[in-house]
Design a protein around this motif. Structure first.
Motif, PDB file in Angstrom:
ATOM      1  N   HIS A  23     -13.409-101.778  23.418  1.00 26.75           N
ATOM      2  CA  HIS A  23     -12.414-102.790  23.415  1.00 26.75           C
ATOM      3  C   HIS A  23     -12.439-104.104  22.727  1.00 26.75           C
ATOM      4  O   HIS A  23     -12.467-105.216  23.044  1.00 26.75           O
ATOM      5  CB  HIS A  23     -12.490-103.309  24.963  1.00 26.75           C
ATOM      6  CG  HIS A  23     -12.251-102.169  26.030  1.00 26.75           C
ATOM      7  ND1 HIS A  23     -10.947-101.494  26.074  1.00 26.75           N
ATOM      8  CD2 HIS A  23     -13.218-101.574  26.634  1.00 26.75           C
ATOM      9  CE1 HIS A  23     -10.940-100.636  27.222  1.00 26.75           C
ATOM     10  NE2 HIS A  23     -12.362-100.744  27.306  1.00 26.75           N
ATOM     11  N   GLU A  24     -12.764-103.985  21.241  1.00 27.61           N
ATOM     12  CA  GLU A  24     -12.737-104.904  20.396  1.00 27.61           C
ATOM     13  C   GLU A  24     -11.556-105.135  19.809  1.00 27.61           C
ATOM     14  O   GLU A  24     -11.506-106.163  19.030  1.00 27.61           O
ATOM     15  CB  GLU A  24     -13.748-104.549  19.027  1.00 27.61           C
ATOM     16  CG  GLU A  24     -15.388-104.332  19.532  1.00 27.61           C
ATOM     17  CD  GLU A  24     -15.941-103.914  18.385  1.00 27.61           C
ATOM     18  OE1 GLU A  24     -15.679-103.796  17.252  1.00 27.61           O
ATOM     19  OE2 GLU A  24     -17.359-103.584  18.566  1.00 27.61           O
ATOM     20  N   VAL A  25     -10.382-104.771  20.132  1.00 24.39           N
ATOM     21  CA  VAL A  25      -9.187-105.002  19.545  1.00 24.39           C
ATOM     22  C   VAL A  25      -8.251-105.847  20.454  1.00 24.39           C
ATOM     23  O   VAL A  25      -8.322-105.527  21.674  1.00 24.39           O
ATOM     24  CB  VAL A  25      -8.642-103.719  18.972  1.00 24.39           C
ATOM     25  CG1 VAL A  25      -8.082-102.702  20.237  1.00 24.39           C
ATOM     26  CG2 VAL A  25      -7.257-103.858  18.018  1.00 24.39           C
ATOM     27  N   PHE A  28     -11.874 -96.304  14.090  1.00 27.52           N
ATOM     28  CA  PHE A  28     -10.947 -96.531  14.911  1.00 27.52           C
ATOM     29  C   PHE A  28     -10.969 -96.191  16.425  1.00 27.52           C
ATOM     30  O   PHE A  28     -10.954 -97.231  17.246  1.00 27.52           O
ATOM     31  CB  PHE A  28      -9.454 -96.397  14.594  1.00 27.52           C
ATOM     32  CG  PHE A  28      -8.398 -96.787  15.235  1.00 27.52           C
ATOM     33  CD1 PHE A  28      -7.877 -97.905  15.009  1.00 27.52           C
ATOM     34  CD2 PHE A  28      -7.558 -95.950  16.078  1.00 27.52           C
ATOM     35  CE1 PHE A  28      -6.952 -98.753  16.062  1.00 27.52           C
ATOM     36  CE2 PHE A  28      -6.557 -96.590  16.808  1.00 27.52           C
ATOM     37  CZ  PHE A  28      -6.318 -97.923  16.661  1.00 27.52           C
ATOM     38  N   ALA A  29     -11.469 -95.099  16.693  1.00 19.75           N
ATOM     39  CA  ALA A  29     -11.652 -94.756  18.165  1.00 19.75           C
ATOM     40  C   ALA A  29     -12.751 -95.276  18.735  1.00 19.75           C
ATOM     41  O   ALA A  29     -12.890 -95.751  19.788  1.00 19.75           O
ATOM     42  CB  ALA A  29     -11.857 -93.047  18.194  1.00 19.75           C
ATOM     43  N   TYR A  86      -3.687 -99.014  11.357  1.00 16.36           N
ATOM     44  CA  TYR A  86      -4.090 -97.472  11.545  1.00 16.36           C
ATOM     45  C   TYR A  86      -2.871 -96.642  10.911  1.00 16.36           C
ATOM     46  O   TYR A  86      -1.761 -96.924  11.344  1.00 16.36           O
ATOM     47  CB  TYR A  86      -4.622 -97.082  12.736  1.00 16.36           C
ATOM     48  CG  TYR A  86      -4.989 -95.846  13.031  1.00 16.36           C
ATOM     49  CD1 TYR A  86      -6.285 -95.267  12.320  1.00 16.36           C
ATOM     50  CD2 TYR A  86      -4.192 -94.989  13.548  1.00 16.36           C
ATOM     51  CE1 TYR A  86      -6.405 -93.749  12.283  1.00 16.36           C
ATOM     52  CE2 TYR A  86      -4.693 -93.516  13.595  1.00 16.36           C
ATOM     53  CZ  TYR A  86      -5.631 -93.016  13.052  1.00 16.36           C
ATOM     54  OH  TYR A  86      -6.068 -91.754  13.149  1.00 16.36           O
ATOM     55  N   PHE A  95      -5.833-104.590  14.078  1.00 19.15           N
ATOM     56  CA  PHE A  95      -6.346-103.483  13.613  1.00 19.15           C
ATOM     57  C   PHE A  95      -5.007-102.741  13.123  1.00 19.15           C
ATOM     58  O   PHE A  95      -4.036-102.661  13.777  1.00 19.15           O
ATOM     59  CB  PHE A  95      -6.944-102.672  14.631  1.00 19.15           C
ATOM     60  CG  PHE A  95      -8.363-103.069  14.836  1.00 19.15           C
ATOM     61  CD1 PHE A  95      -8.894-104.081  14.206  1.00 19.15           C
ATOM     62  CD2 PHE A  95      -9.264-102.428  15.874  1.00 19.15           C
ATOM     63  CE1 PHE A  95     -10.208-104.506  14.576  1.00 19.15           C
ATOM     64  CE2 PHE A  95     -10.696-102.834  16.066  1.00 19.15           C
ATOM     65  CZ  PHE A  95     -11.056-103.675  15.336  1.00 19.15           C
ATOM     66  N   VAL A 103      -2.915-103.847  17.824  1.00 15.60           N
ATOM     67  CA  VAL A 103      -3.011-102.682  16.865  1.00 15.60           C
ATOM     68  C   VAL A 103      -1.517-102.336  16.334  1.00 15.60           C
ATOM     69  O   VAL A 103      -0.607-102.372  17.183  1.00 15.60           O
ATOM     70  CB  VAL A 103      -3.473-101.396  17.813  1.00 15.60           C
ATOM     71  CG1 VAL A 103      -3.534-100.218  16.794  1.00 15.60           C
ATOM     72  CG2 VAL A 103      -4.658-101.509  18.432  1.00 15.60           C
ATOM     73  N   ARG A 132     -14.036 -98.478  17.944  1.00 17.50           N
ATOM     74  CA  ARG A 132     -13.775 -99.848  18.225  1.00 17.50           C
ATOM     75  C   ARG A 132     -12.768 -99.989  19.429  1.00 17.50           C
ATOM     76  O   ARG A 132     -12.752-100.933  20.127  1.00 17.50           O
ATOM     77  CB  ARG A 132     -13.045-100.536  16.785  1.00 17.50           C
ATOM     78  CG  ARG A 132     -13.942-100.538  15.534  1.00 17.50           C
ATOM     79  CD  ARG A 132     -14.784-101.874  15.795  1.00 17.50           C
ATOM     80  NE  ARG A 132     -15.574-102.010  14.618  1.00 17.50           N
ATOM     81  CZ  ARG A 132     -15.218-102.576  13.664  1.00 17.50           C
ATOM     82  NH1 ARG A 132     -14.170-103.396  13.629  1.00 17.50           N
ATOM     83  NH2 ARG A 132     -16.164-102.993  12.835  1.00 17.50           N
ATOM     84  N   ARG A 133     -11.817 -98.891  19.502  1.00 21.98           N
ATOM     85  CA  ARG A 133     -10.895 -99.103  20.429  1.00 21.98           C
ATOM     86  C   ARG A 133     -11.605 -98.803  21.899  1.00 21.98           C
ATOM     87  O   ARG A 133     -11.313 -99.469  22.856  1.00 21.98           O
ATOM     88  CB  ARG A 133      -9.734 -98.099  20.340  1.00 21.98           C
ATOM     89  CG  ARG A 133      -8.618 -98.452  20.951  1.00 21.98           C
ATOM     90  CD  ARG A 133      -7.456 -97.187  20.987  1.00 21.98           C
ATOM     91  NE  ARG A 133      -7.949 -96.016  20.970  1.00 21.98           N
ATOM     92  CZ  ARG A 133      -7.753 -95.048  20.203  1.00 21.98           C
ATOM     93  NH1 ARG A 133      -6.591 -95.058  19.573  1.00 21.98           N
ATOM     94  NH2 ARG A 133      -8.250 -93.529  20.439  1.00 21.98           N
ATOM     95  N   SER A 134     -12.608 -97.870  21.864  1.00 18.30           N
ATOM     96  CA  SER A 134     -13.375 -97.735  22.926  1.00 18.30           C
ATOM     97  C   SER A 134     -14.006 -98.840  23.386  1.00 18.30           C
ATOM     98  O   SER A 134     -14.588 -98.929  24.630  1.00 18.30           O
ATOM     99  CB  SER A 134     -14.118 -96.382  22.959  1.00 18.30           C
ATOM    100  OG  SER A 134     -15.207 -96.301  22.081  1.00 18.30           O
TER     101      SER A 134
END
Length: 114
Positions: A103-105, A96-97, A54, A52, A108, A99-101
């Motif tokens: 744990h898909e990333v 973005f928040a 950003y 990702f 970054v 997806r990050r929460s």
């Protein structure tokens, strides 16, 4: 004891036991298929690598070839390499928040470029 294979004995064997022969062949093939299906190594769907970006990061022409550059750099267990760019707007921040929460990333790339 006469144990020679003659045309008459072979004909009798095939005329009476042909169904047993086919059954044994089919069972052997089914057993081999099950055996090779169970011992094969298959990566799961979760074995994907995601990158990702950003914060208004300008990758230029490299953004289209980043996934091509990463292809083959990992082990054979990585099925898919995907890249997604989030802008610094409100919707980009929320996506973005989220997806990050979840744990898909896996990686970054964040820029402080304004």
């Amino acid at each position: 004891m006469d144990a020679r294979i003659t045309k008459q004995r072979l004909g009798n064997l095939l005329s009476y036991d042909w169904i047993k022969i086919l059954g044994v062949i089919a069972a052997a093939v089914a057993l081999l298929v099950v055996l090779f299906t169970m011992i094969t190594t298959r990566p799961t769907v979760q074995q994907a690598y995601s990158v990702f970006t950003y914060g208004g990061l300008k990758l230029g022409s490299d953004s289209t070839t980043l996934t091509d550059r990463l292809d083959g750099k990992f082990s054979y267990d990585i099925l898919d390499i995907k890249m997604q760019n989030f802008d610094s707007g409100t919707l980009g921040e929320q996506a973005f928040a989220a997806r990050r929460s979840m744990h898909e990333v896996d990686a970054v790339v964040v820029s402080d470029y304004t």
